[in-house]
Design a protein around this motif. Sequence first.
Motif, PDB file in Angstrom:
ATOM      1  N   LEU A  67      -5.233  49.694 117.681  1.00  9.87           N
ATOM      2  CA  LEU A  67      -4.462  48.864 116.749  1.00  9.87           C
ATOM      3  C   LEU A  67      -5.076  47.470 116.635  1.00  9.87           C
ATOM      4  N   ALA A  68      -5.492  46.928 117.780  1.00 12.09           N
ATOM      5  CA  ALA A  68      -6.026  45.564 117.800  1.00 12.09           C
ATOM      6  C   ALA A  68      -7.372  45.480 117.089  1.00 12.09           C
ATOM      7  N   HIS A  71      -6.969  47.899 113.037  1.00  9.65           N
ATOM      8  CA  HIS A  71      -5.879  47.670 112.079  1.00  9.65           C
ATOM      9  C   HIS A  71      -5.641  48.863 111.166  1.00  9.65           C
ATOM     10  N   PRO A  72      -5.363  50.025 111.742  1.00  7.64           N
ATOM     11  CA  PRO A  72      -5.154  51.199 110.887  1.00  7.64           C
ATOM     12  C   PRO A  72      -3.927  51.011 109.987  1.00  7.64           C
ATOM     13  N   VAL A  73      -3.947  51.670 108.840  1.00  5.14           N
ATOM     14  CA  VAL A  73      -2.780  51.677 107.947  1.00  5.14           C
ATOM     15  C   VAL A  73      -2.438  53.117 107.583  1.00  5.14           C
TER      16      VAL A  73
ATOM     17  N   HIS B  71      -1.295  43.321 110.574  1.00  4.96           N
ATOM     18  CA  HIS B  71      -2.337  43.586 111.577  1.00  4.96           C
ATOM     19  C   HIS B  71      -2.307  42.600 112.735  1.00  4.96           C
ATOM     20  N   PRO B  72      -1.180  42.474 113.424  1.00  2.72           N
ATOM     21  CA  PRO B  72      -1.116  41.513 114.526  1.00  2.72           C
ATOM     22  C   PRO B  72      -2.100  41.867 115.636  1.00  2.72           C
ATOM     23  N   VAL B  73      -2.554  40.868 116.361  1.00  2.86           N
ATOM     24  CA  VAL B  73      -3.418  41.101 117.526  1.00  2.86           C
ATOM     25  C   VAL B  73      -2.829  40.374 118.729  1.00  2.86           C
ATOM     26  N   LEU B  77       0.693  41.612 118.807  1.00  3.13           N
ATOM     27  CA  LEU B  77       0.608  43.077 118.810  1.00  3.13           C
ATOM     28  C   LEU B  77       1.400  43.650 119.992  1.00  3.13           C
TER      29      LEU B  77
END
Lengths: 220, 220
Positions: A67-68, A71-73, B71-73, B77
């Motif tokens: 995810l980090a 950034h999948p959608v 797209h948080p990191v 996240l």
Amino acid sequence: MRVTFHRELSSIADVLITMTGLADSAMYSATRALLTADLALADSVIAADAHIDVLHHDLEERCLRVLALHHPVAIDLRTVLASLRIVSALERMGDLARHIATIARMRYPDRAVPADLEPTFVDAGRIANALTQRVAALLADHDITTVDELTAIDDQMDELHRSVFTTLLHEDWPHGMVAAIDVVLLSRFYERYADHAVSLSRRIVEQVTGNLPDRARSSG
Amino acid sequence: MRVTFHRELSSIADVLITMTGLADSAMYSATRALLTADLALADSVIAADAHIDVLHHDLEERCLRVLALHHPVAIDLRTVLASLRIVSALERMGDLARHIATIARMRYPDRAVPADLEPTFVDAGRIANALTQRVAALLADHDITTVDELTAIDDQMDELHRSVFTTLLHEDWPHGMVAAIDVVLLSRFYERYADHAVSLSRRIVEQVTGNLPDRARSSG
């Protein structure tokens, strides 16, 4: 980047299938340890649960990293989030197999389950394994038509759970309170294992279709 | 975009606190319904659980949207992922309160808990509420020093759980098998509620510090 990403998603999916196999074999061995009062086998289930916990933790970390970094959608995002929920259900299923092994261990050298309830727990174990094997197939082929079948198998588990109470309440239970407590908890553990398998299969449907199937979202 | 994002994160945090309050009050009412055989109150707990389930579903959708759009990191996240796990634990805690209310309902107009075990379940309810109230505080102020306190309170619940078994096994249990089954399951529900509160508090620590505290990651 994309290739790495899809390779990572596919590797996460493989770990989920491996973990489903581990939960399945933990349940198989726990049931066997319970019904045959096999201390070494009970211990092996308890020890193996630590391995499931490690895989759970690692997979959570990997999902977080995906995810980090990527950034999948859309479908890919749903897949990662579904993986997080699935791995958490698998971890609980491992715990439940461990609980069953722990009861087997506590009663050794006796058997926790009285002889007249043995067939019930043979069935409970068989149903639990049928469920996890279908979950593994569902994870592999995403054939969501099998979800109804899974739900029907879970209904058999609920029926077994009720039948345990009927046996306990039938005239007088001759096996004493320790066995009664064990049997109530054991039956609950099998029932919860089955619930997790079903809820996990519903997460797969959600991931594949973007929607939950009709049946109420949570139970147990 | 950033302002909207942080407003959304903060609103998600508010919903988690609200839901913790709902789980807390469900547990309070379930315990009261159980100990006073209050059918209307039991029904209200069962009905209110559907509301918790809706909030659970909505919050999952919002977290997914936040991940897809912003797209948080790093810490953000972790916050979103922790929120997903917390909301799932809160949903289970609501289920467990509902299970307690359901047993109260099934035994009405009788009381499910025999008089000599009433003080134990008064304590179990009190401990459950102490835990959820600390979880709500932890969600609000992120003062992770309270996690040890939470763990200590959970130890009291584990002790109560064991004491229920001791009572059941003490000489002869005069209350019959229905009460024995109810009491075993009830005790398990309170214990699991407490486990979820602790595991949820550990998710908050993980979110705040990036690390899990020492105690073993999963139990129950």
